[in-house]
Every structure is written in C-alpha cells, then in structure tokens.
Write a protein that holds these residues in place. Sequence first.
Motif, PDB file in Angstrom:
ATOM      1  N   GLU A 171      35.610  42.047  31.933  1.00 14.69           N
ATOM      2  CA  GLU A 171      35.117  40.676  31.791  1.00 14.69           C
ATOM      3  C   GLU A 171      34.546  40.448  30.391  1.00 14.69           C
ATOM      4  OE1 GLU A 171      32.152  37.491  33.960  1.00 14.69           O
ATOM      5  OE2 GLU A 171      31.722  39.624  34.161  1.00 14.69           O
ATOM      6  N   ASN A 185      33.962  37.335  44.823  1.00 17.59           N
ATOM      7  CA  ASN A 185      33.327  36.048  44.506  1.00 17.59           C
ATOM      8  C   ASN A 185      34.381  34.939  44.610  1.00 17.59           C
ATOM      9  OD1 ASN A 185      30.968  37.436  43.932  1.00 17.59           O
ATOM     10  ND2 ASN A 185      31.439  37.605  41.759  1.00 17.59           N
ATOM     11  N   GLU A 208      33.863  31.464  42.686  1.00 13.94           N
ATOM     12  CA  GLU A 208      34.047  31.562  41.234  1.00 13.94           C
ATOM     13  C   GLU A 208      35.512  31.823  40.895  1.00 13.94           C
ATOM     14  OE1 GLU A 208      33.012  31.517  37.154  1.00 13.94           O
ATOM     15  OE2 GLU A 208      32.206  30.604  38.954  1.00 13.94           O
ATOM     16  N   ALA A 209      36.172  32.647  41.679  1.00 11.98           N
ATOM     17  CA  ALA A 209      37.600  32.907  41.461  1.00 11.98           C
ATOM     18  C   ALA A 209      38.392  31.605  41.603  1.00 11.98           C
ATOM     19  CB  ALA A 209      38.104  33.961  42.436  1.00 11.98           C
ATOM     20  N   TRP A 243      35.215  46.184  36.160  1.00  8.34           N
ATOM     21  CA  TRP A 243      35.228  44.729  36.049  1.00  8.34           C
ATOM     22  C   TRP A 243      34.285  44.211  34.968  1.00  8.34           C
ATOM     23  CZ3 TRP A 243      39.443  44.641  38.319  1.00  8.34           C
ATOM     24  CH2 TRP A 243      39.672  45.188  39.572  1.00  8.34           C
ATOM     25  N   GLU A 296      36.988  38.044  39.412  1.00  4.39           N
ATOM     26  CA  GLU A 296      36.073  37.495  40.424  1.00  4.39           C
ATOM     27  C   GLU A 296      36.640  37.674  41.834  1.00  4.39           C
ATOM     28  OE1 GLU A 296      33.011  36.820  39.881  1.00  4.39           O
ATOM     29  OE2 GLU A 296      33.249  37.013  37.721  1.00  4.39           O
ATOM     30  N   ARG A 297      37.939  37.550  41.959  1.00  4.42           N
ATOM     31  CA  ARG A 297      38.572  37.794  43.262  1.00  4.42           C
ATOM     32  C   ARG A 297      38.321  39.225  43.710  1.00  4.42           C
ATOM     33  NH1 ARG A 297      44.600  39.194  43.638  1.00  4.42           N
ATOM     34  NH2 ARG A 297      43.568  41.132  43.192  1.00  4.42           N
ATOM     35  N   ARG A 313      35.927  41.113  42.841  1.00  5.23           N
ATOM     36  CA  ARG A 313      34.491  41.278  43.121  1.00  5.23           C
ATOM     37  C   ARG A 313      34.108  40.635  44.455  1.00  5.23           C
ATOM     38  NH1 ARG A 313      32.253  39.590  37.139  1.00  5.23           N
ATOM     39  NH2 ARG A 313      32.201  41.692  36.251  1.00  5.23           N
TER      40      ARG A 313
END
Length: 188
Positions: free
Chosen positions: A39, A74, A77-78, A35, A69-70, A72
């Motif tokens: 990123e 998060n 944030e996603a 990731w 982010e999904r 991860r």
Amino acid sequence: MLKDLCKQILPKVDKGDTPYYLLHIGATYRDFGNWDEAERYYQDALAIAQEQDDKSLIAGIQGLLGYIERNRGNWEEAERLYRQSLEVETQLGDREGIATSIGCLGEIEMLRGNLDAAEPLIKDAMTQLQKLGQTAKVAESYYDLARLERKRNNTELAQQHYNTAHQIFQQLGAAKDLERIEREWQSD
C-alpha cells in the motif's frame, strides 16, 4: 530480486517512469501478502500519477489499492476504490478496465454474502472480458462463479464452473493460478 533492483535504480529514473517502478516494488510486497508495504508504494505511485494527471494510471492504482483492501477484509473501502477506478475507466473508455472493475465489485458482493447482487456483476464482467479476449480474467470469473454457487450449496454447478476455470488456467499454463484455486477449493 526485482524489488531490490527497482529500489536501486529508483533515484535515477525519469520522474515520469517512477510510478511504474513503485508499482513493481509494491507488487512484490503484495505477492508476499505484505499489504502495508504494498500500500505504501502504491500510494506513492498514486501521488505522482495524480501530479501528472495520468487518469489511466490513477484508475489502475485505485484498483490495486482496492485489491489490498479486499484482502484485508475491508469491503467498504475496497468497494469505494473499485468504484473510483470504474468511474475513471468509464470516462476513458477502457473496456478491459471497466469489465475488470465490475468483476471486482461482484466479488466484493459475493464476499459480503450478497450472492444475488454478485452474480449479475460477475457474469456481466465475464461476458465483456470474453469479447475482449481476456482469457485469464474469464477463468477468474468462472472461479468466482464457482465460489458463489458453492456458497449457495449448488455443488454441481459450482464444480462445473470450477472445472471450466481450472481447464482455462491449465490451457494458459498459469501454474500459480492453478495452484491458488486448487488450494482454495480444497480448503473451503
């Protein structure tokens, strides 16, 4: 490997094409679950897309960053990134992008455990994607509904949705998607 080839030709490509090569490299890292590297390449592509004021590309990259982010975990944030993407896709009238973003927001709600909020989003996205002939994304929506119903302990309906997703992916010859959903379905 595509990633290495893209890196080699990156310094030689026209600046207008650079974001697309960066996205290919980022996708390779993403596909292997790296990731941070994905990123980094997506952020570089986003910076160039913003310089070029390419709103369609910006929206797509925001969606890709939301996906990271999904994965991860998060969710906030996603969701923020998917909503930004949806806002731009809505301005542009990109019906597929709008439907995809809505489906992603539904998945985020499902992952958060907000099943009643997730269901109408996923179904809305699926209806729009069906109208657009986006069969693979429709299959993904059925799989999301299967996971949602499984979380509700509605095993019969969950299995029906899973079977529909499986059948569509099979008809498309989408071996990677089949392998993924089979693996995930067995592990849940």
